[in-house]
Design a protein around this motif. Structure first.
Motif, PDB file in Angstrom:
ATOM      1  N   LYS A 334      32.644  25.855  47.274  1.00 47.63           N
ATOM      2  CA  LYS A 334      31.304  26.422  47.246  1.00 47.63           C
ATOM      3  C   LYS A 334      31.418  27.940  47.210  1.00 47.63           C
ATOM      4  CE  LYS A 334      29.028  22.645  49.713  1.00 47.63           C
ATOM      5  NZ  LYS A 334      28.295  22.171  48.537  1.00 47.63           N
ATOM      6  N   THR A 335      30.609  28.551  46.385  1.00 46.36           N
ATOM      7  CA  THR A 335      30.603  30.003  46.280  1.00 46.36           C
ATOM      8  C   THR A 335      29.183  30.508  46.410  1.00 46.36           C
ATOM      9  OG1 THR A 335      30.345  29.971  43.870  1.00 46.36           O
ATOM     10  CG2 THR A 335      32.596  29.944  44.729  1.00 46.36           C
ATOM     11  N   TYR A 336      29.085  31.770  46.759  1.00 44.58           N
ATOM     12  CA  TYR A 336      27.785  32.403  46.930  1.00 44.58           C
ATOM     13  C   TYR A 336      27.707  33.686  46.102  1.00 44.58           C
ATOM     14  CZ  TYR A 336      27.674  29.101  50.775  1.00 44.58           C
ATOM     15  OH  TYR A 336      27.712  27.939  51.514  1.00 44.58           O
ATOM     16  N   GLY A 337      28.207  33.594  44.881  1.00 39.25           N
ATOM     17  CA  GLY A 337      28.119  34.725  43.972  1.00 39.25           C
ATOM     18  C   GLY A 337      29.005  35.881  44.405  1.00 39.25           C
ATOM     19  N   ILE A 338      28.537  37.085  44.096  1.00 44.02           N
ATOM     20  CA  ILE A 338      29.329  38.281  44.349  1.00 44.02           C
ATOM     21  C   ILE A 338      29.622  38.469  45.832  1.00 44.02           C
ATOM     22  CG2 ILE A 338      29.218  40.807  44.238  1.00 44.02           C
ATOM     23  CD1 ILE A 338      27.774  40.538  41.586  1.00 44.02           C
ATOM     24  N   ILE A 339      28.727  38.023  46.696  1.00 45.48           N
ATOM     25  CA  ILE A 339      28.925  38.211  48.138  1.00 45.48           C
ATOM     26  C   ILE A 339      30.191  37.523  48.628  1.00 45.48           C
ATOM     27  CG2 ILE A 339      27.590  36.206  48.894  1.00 45.48           C
ATOM     28  CD1 ILE A 339      26.467  37.968  51.129  1.00 45.48           C
ATOM     29  N   SER A 340      30.630  36.476  47.922  1.00 48.26           N
ATOM     30  CA  SER A 340      31.842  35.763  48.322  1.00 48.26           C
ATOM     31  C   SER A 340      33.084  36.633  48.191  1.00 48.26           C
ATOM     32  CB  SER A 340      32.008  34.496  47.474  1.00 48.26           C
ATOM     33  OG  SER A 340      30.938  33.607  47.679  1.00 48.26           O
ATOM     34  N   LEU A 341      33.015  37.671  47.364  1.00 47.49           N
ATOM     35  CA  LEU A 341      34.154  38.575  47.199  1.00 47.49           C
ATOM     36  C   LEU A 341      34.389  39.426  48.439  1.00 47.49           C
ATOM     37  CD1 LEU A 341      33.422  39.751  43.552  1.00 47.49           C
ATOM     38  CD2 LEU A 341      35.196  38.142  44.281  1.00 47.49           C
ATOM     39  N   PHE A 342      33.444  39.403  49.371  1.00 48.42           N
ATOM     40  CA  PHE A 342      33.586  40.179  50.601  1.00 48.42           C
ATOM     41  C   PHE A 342      33.496  39.270  51.826  1.00 48.42           C
ATOM     42  CE2 PHE A 342      31.877  42.844  47.270  1.00 48.42           C
ATOM     43  CZ  PHE A 342      32.662  43.985  47.345  1.00 48.42           C
ATOM     44  N   SER A 343      33.869  37.999  51.645  1.00 47.75           N
ATOM     45  CA  SER A 343      33.739  37.012  52.713  1.00 47.75           C
ATOM     46  C   SER A 343      34.939  36.999  53.655  1.00 47.75           C
ATOM     47  CB  SER A 343      33.544  35.618  52.114  1.00 47.75           C
ATOM     48  OG  SER A 343      34.641  35.279  51.277  1.00 47.75           O
ATOM     49  N   GLY A 344      35.919  37.821  53.415  1.00 48.20           N
ATOM     50  CA  GLY A 344      37.075  37.933  54.286  1.00 48.20           C
ATOM     51  C   GLY A 344      37.663  39.322  54.166  1.00 48.20           C
ATOM     52  N   LEU A 345      38.424  39.750  55.163  1.00 52.20           N
ATOM     53  CA  LEU A 345      38.948  41.117  55.171  1.00 52.20           C
ATOM     54  C   LEU A 345      39.846  41.392  53.986  1.00 52.20           C
ATOM     55  CD1 LEU A 345      39.298  43.855  56.517  1.00 52.20           C
ATOM     56  CD2 LEU A 345      41.151  42.877  57.897  1.00 52.20           C
ATOM     57  N   ARG A 346      40.801  40.493  53.733  1.00 51.45           N
ATOM     58  CA  ARG A 346      41.766  40.772  52.667  1.00 51.45           C
ATOM     59  C   ARG A 346      41.120  40.737  51.286  1.00 51.45           C
ATOM     60  NH1 ARG A 346      46.711  41.856  51.824  1.00 51.45           N
ATOM     61  NH2 ARG A 346      47.027  41.907  54.071  1.00 51.45           N
ATOM     62  N   ALA A 348      38.061  41.329  50.620  1.00 53.36           N
ATOM     63  CA  ALA A 348      37.166  42.485  50.535  1.00 53.36           C
ATOM     64  C   ALA A 348      37.955  43.759  50.247  1.00 53.36           C
ATOM     65  CB  ALA A 348      36.375  42.636  51.834  1.00 53.36           C
ATOM     66  N   VAL A 349      39.098  43.922  50.916  1.00 51.25           N
ATOM     67  CA  VAL A 349      39.932  45.100  50.667  1.00 51.25           C
ATOM     68  C   VAL A 349      40.469  45.088  49.239  1.00 51.25           C
ATOM     69  CG1 VAL A 349      42.113  46.227  51.283  1.00 51.25           C
ATOM     70  CG2 VAL A 349      40.563  45.439  53.083  1.00 51.25           C
ATOM     71  N   ASN A 350      40.963  43.923  48.796  1.00 51.08           N
ATOM     72  CA  ASN A 350      41.464  43.820  47.425  1.00 51.08           C
ATOM     73  C   ASN A 350      40.377  44.141  46.410  1.00 51.08           C
ATOM     74  OD1 ASN A 350      43.963  43.095  48.385  1.00 51.08           O
ATOM     75  ND2 ASN A 350      43.695  40.904  48.036  1.00 51.08           N
ATOM     76  N   THR A 351      39.178  43.617  46.639  1.00 50.83           N
ATOM     77  CA  THR A 351      38.062  43.875  45.731  1.00 50.83           C
ATOM     78  C   THR A 351      37.732  45.364  45.687  1.00 50.83           C
ATOM     79  OG1 THR A 351      37.110  41.685  46.099  1.00 50.83           O
ATOM     80  CG2 THR A 351      35.629  43.384  45.262  1.00 50.83           C
ATOM     81  N   THR A 352      37.697  46.003  46.856  1.00 47.20           N
ATOM     82  CA  THR A 352      37.371  47.434  46.925  1.00 47.20           C
ATOM     83  C   THR A 352      38.409  48.276  46.195  1.00 47.20           C
ATOM     84  OG1 THR A 352      36.281  47.094  49.061  1.00 47.20           O
ATOM     85  CG2 THR A 352      36.882  49.350  48.479  1.00 47.20           C
ATOM     86  N   LEU A 353      39.681  47.999  46.428  1.00 49.90           N
ATOM     87  CA  LEU A 353      40.742  48.772  45.773  1.00 49.90           C
ATOM     88  C   LEU A 353      40.728  48.562  44.258  1.00 49.90           C
ATOM     89  CD1 LEU A 353      43.689  48.195  48.290  1.00 49.90           C
ATOM     90  CD2 LEU A 353      42.279  50.246  48.023  1.00 49.90           C
ATOM     91  N   LEU A 354      40.512  47.324  43.831  1.00 47.00           N
ATOM     92  CA  LEU A 354      40.430  47.050  42.400  1.00 47.00           C
ATOM     93  C   LEU A 354      39.265  47.800  41.770  1.00 47.00           C
ATOM     94  CD1 LEU A 354      41.146  43.206  42.371  1.00 47.00           C
ATOM     95  CD2 LEU A 354      42.531  44.945  41.229  1.00 47.00           C
ATOM     96  N   VAL A 355      38.135  47.828  42.466  1.00 46.66           N
ATOM     97  CA  VAL A 355      36.955  48.514  41.937  1.00 46.66           C
ATOM     98  C   VAL A 355      37.213  50.010  41.802  1.00 46.66           C
ATOM     99  CG1 VAL A 355      34.598  49.208  42.524  1.00 46.66           C
ATOM    100  CG2 VAL A 355      35.258  46.806  42.662  1.00 46.66           C
ATOM    101  N   LEU A 356      37.844  50.615  42.807  1.00 44.79           N
ATOM    102  CA  LEU A 356      38.131  52.051  42.741  1.00 44.79           C
ATOM    103  C   LEU A 356      39.062  52.378  41.572  1.00 44.79           C
ATOM    104  CD1 LEU A 356      38.549  52.857  46.543  1.00 44.79           C
ATOM    105  CD2 LEU A 356      36.702  53.612  45.042  1.00 44.79           C
ATOM    106  N   CYS A 357      40.088  51.560  41.392  1.00 41.96           N
ATOM    107  CA  CYS A 357      41.001  51.779  40.259  1.00 41.96           C
ATOM    108  C   CYS A 357      40.276  51.588  38.937  1.00 41.96           C
ATOM    109  CB  CYS A 357      42.187  50.826  40.356  1.00 41.96           C
ATOM    110  SG  CYS A 357      43.315  51.178  41.714  1.00 41.96           S
ATOM    111  N   TRP A 358      39.410  50.603  38.883  1.00 48.40           N
ATOM    112  CA  TRP A 358      38.623  50.354  37.679  1.00 48.40           C
ATOM    113  C   TRP A 358      37.731  51.557  37.360  1.00 48.40           C
ATOM    114  CZ3 TRP A 358      38.016  44.519  38.326  1.00 48.40           C
ATOM    115  CH2 TRP A 358      38.353  43.849  37.139  1.00 48.40           C
TER     116      TRP A 358
END
Length: 574
Positions: A334-346, A348-358
């Motif tokens: 089950k997923t809840y869209g984009i919010i699922s990308l921040f559903s855990g610490l790791r 969320a951190v990976n998503t943030t770092l990828l976004v900054l590099c992007w």
């Protein structure tokens, strides 16, 4: 079945139907090379169409004299320092003086410029037609008091990408990659064609530009994701490289077409119309069977796998019952869209770092493309060379990503790009060093190409299957929002100081180096299929370690369990 075997079960099924056969090769040739080539031209042709030719105030009367163009401009136009600190004829001002219309020789030696006031252009503009017969800017006079029309159009392009990536990205994970692929072609084709006929009405023109930009990311994402999800893990970097090479071919071909036709409207038609051909490959544009299984559509997944097996010459028959038995946990995700990308610490951190590099990749890539079109010399060759440099950059990028890993490749290239930008700051203001400025800009672009390749690949391998397109879309959305700054950074370089864009890019590359160093290494790692896997992805990796390929449980099981698979095939085959 062991937990590790469960994680790799779909890769195991793909190996049985063929994960590197004729189907994958044809899919890549059609959609990740040919489509990518033509789509890149549609994506970038508006940039060349918005080129600003050298221009100056039109002052009537020269036809009644014996003056050459340079003599007439010397008589009628003041001089000013440009952004490089060089004295040149003003582009937007003229002397407020009435010239006699009788035919006689001017007394150049006794002409006193200070006797006359300087005013804005009152008789329109003239354009240098050495390279362009017509561009949007020269046709509609988007210069001087309308100079921001061009810059704002670049911004509207980014706004369209933000909106389109947000919607198409989530729709791709909700309704599938295939339907979004067809929608992307239709939206991009329709928007660009309307653009051709609305330049005289700026509001309609910008709306058309936004519409054409809505699908500028999804048209590449959908085939790439499908291809990666039906291919063996070892081929992921190669698939990304293949699509990147298709993009680069389009970037090389596009300026040469404009050089031949010289008119922006003919150019847009010529480089946009071919993508309609890719609406007619239904046999090979499949829905991702991995996605179908993830959302519980086992029958459609089995039918797609059968088609792949048939073209690959495999006799293994996949049934709905077989998939349900082999993938019991996939339909419960089950997923809840984009919010699922921040559903855990790791995650969320990976998503943030990828976004900054992007963000850094997006801003600098688009900015460098604009800067290259503004550099002195043949604009078509300048653009061609920055396209040519993409060809080896993706090959080298794939090699580095597969040898030293995605993370270390990113760090090295970001630092190298920063060094090239620092060097460019010392030569960009000197016309005698134009060749060095061009070379340094192209080299910086070379590094950015590799980082774009590596970060896209890393993102595809970091996000779980159920959120892969949404995750990539989040990065693209935020990157495009910040990418709006790119055109204005370029404007700072032309209006104030030509060094400003390179100084800003250098700082951005340093930030990206730091961010990329903390991302998990994805080389030789299994694609995470669930959010739970993504929440722990990279947790046990050593910092700065060079990845080594090891024989994992999946590879061992695949060799040892051939007989078991044959029994399963017999048991569940119709």
């Amino acid at each position: 079945m062991a937990e590790s075997a469960q994680d790799a079960v779909f890769d195991k099924i793909l190996a049985l139907v063929g994960d590197d056969g004729k189907f994958q090769k044809r899919f890549n040739y059609i959609f990740n090379v040919a489509l990518s080539m033509f789509s890149s031209m549609v994506y970038m042709n508006i940039i060349l169409a918005l080129s600003v030719p050298t221009h100056w105030c039109h002052v009537p009367g020269r036809e009644n004299t014996n003056s050459t163009l340079d003599e007439w401009r010397t008589l009628t136009l003041p001089r000013k320092l440009d952004s490089s600190g060089i004295s040149s004829f003003s582009s937007c001002q003229m002397y407020n003086v009435s010239f006699p219309t009788d035919d006689h020789q001017w007394d150049y030696e006794n002409w006193n410029f200070s006797d006359h006031n300087v005013v804005e252009c009152v008789h329109g503009y003239e354009y240098d037609k050495t390279w362009y017969e017509n561009t949007v800017v020269s046709q509609e006079n988007w210069v001087c008091e309308k100079v921001l029309y061009q810059t704002n159009t670049y911004v509207f392009i980014r706004i369209g990408e933000v909106i389109g990536t947000f919607f198409f990205g989530q729709l791709g994970d909700t309704f599938g990659r295939r339907i979004i692929y067809y929608m992307s072609i239709l939206v991009m084709l329709g928007g660009r064609m309307v653009t051709i006929f609305t330049s005289s009405w700026y509001t309609a023109f910008t709306i058309a530009v936004i519409v054409a930009s809505l699908a500028s990311n999804s048209i590449f994402q959908c085939p790439l994701i499908i291809s990666m999800e039906i291919s063996k893990p070892e081929k992921r970097a190669q698939i990304a490289m293949i699509q990147a090479l298709g993009w680069a071919l389009g970037m090389c071909l596009m300026p040469l077409i404009f050089w031949v036709v010289k008119d922006w409207q003919i150019f847009l038609v010529t480089t946009t119309a071919p993508i309609v051909l890719f609406l007619f490959f239904p046999k090979y544009m499949i829905e991702s069977p991995r996605w179908l299984a993830t959302v519980g559509k086992f029958k459609q997944s089995a039918d797609t796998l059968k088609r792949i097996a048939k073209i690959n010459g495999k006799s293994f028959e996949i049934t709905e019952k077989y998939l349900k038995t082999m993938l019991p946990d996939q339909q419960t995700t089950k997923t809840y869209g984009i919010i699922s990308l921040f559903s855990g610490l790791r995650i969320a951190v990976n998503t943030t770092l990828l976004v900054l590099c992007w963000c850094v990749c997006n801003i600098t890539y688009f900015l460098l493309v604009i800067l290259i079109t503004q550099l002195p010399g043949n604009p078509f060759l300048n653009f061609f060379w920055q396209g040519v440099v993409e060809l080896p950059s993706y090959v080298i990028g794939q090699y580095l990503c597969n040898r030293i890993g995605r993370r270390l490749t990113n760090c090295i290239m970001y630092i190298s790009a920063a060094v090239f930008c620092i060097c460019a700051c010392f030569v960009v203001r000197y016309t005698e060093y134009n060749i060095y400025t061009i070379c340094l800009t192209v080299l910086a672009k070379f590094c950015v190409n590799i980082t774009f390749f590596a970060i896209n690949l890393q993102a595809l391998e970091t996000y779980p299957t159920c959120l892969r397109q949404s995750g990539i879309s989040v990065g693209m959305i935020i990157a495009n929002i910040f990418g709006i700054c790119g055109p204005y950074i370029s404007y700072m370089g032309t209006a104030y100081d030509s060094r400003y864009p390179f100084i800003i890019m250098c700082g951005l590359f340093v930030i990206a180096t730091i961010c990329s160093s903390f991302l998990p290494e994805t080389l030789y790692q299994k694609l995470p299929d669930s959010i739970e896997e993504a929440r722990t992805f990279g947790a046990n990796q050593k910092f700065w370690s060079i990845p080594r390929r090891v024989k994992n449980r999946f590879e061992t099981d695949l060799r040892k369990d051939d007989e078991t698979e044959e029994l399963n095939q017999t048991k569940f085959a119709p």
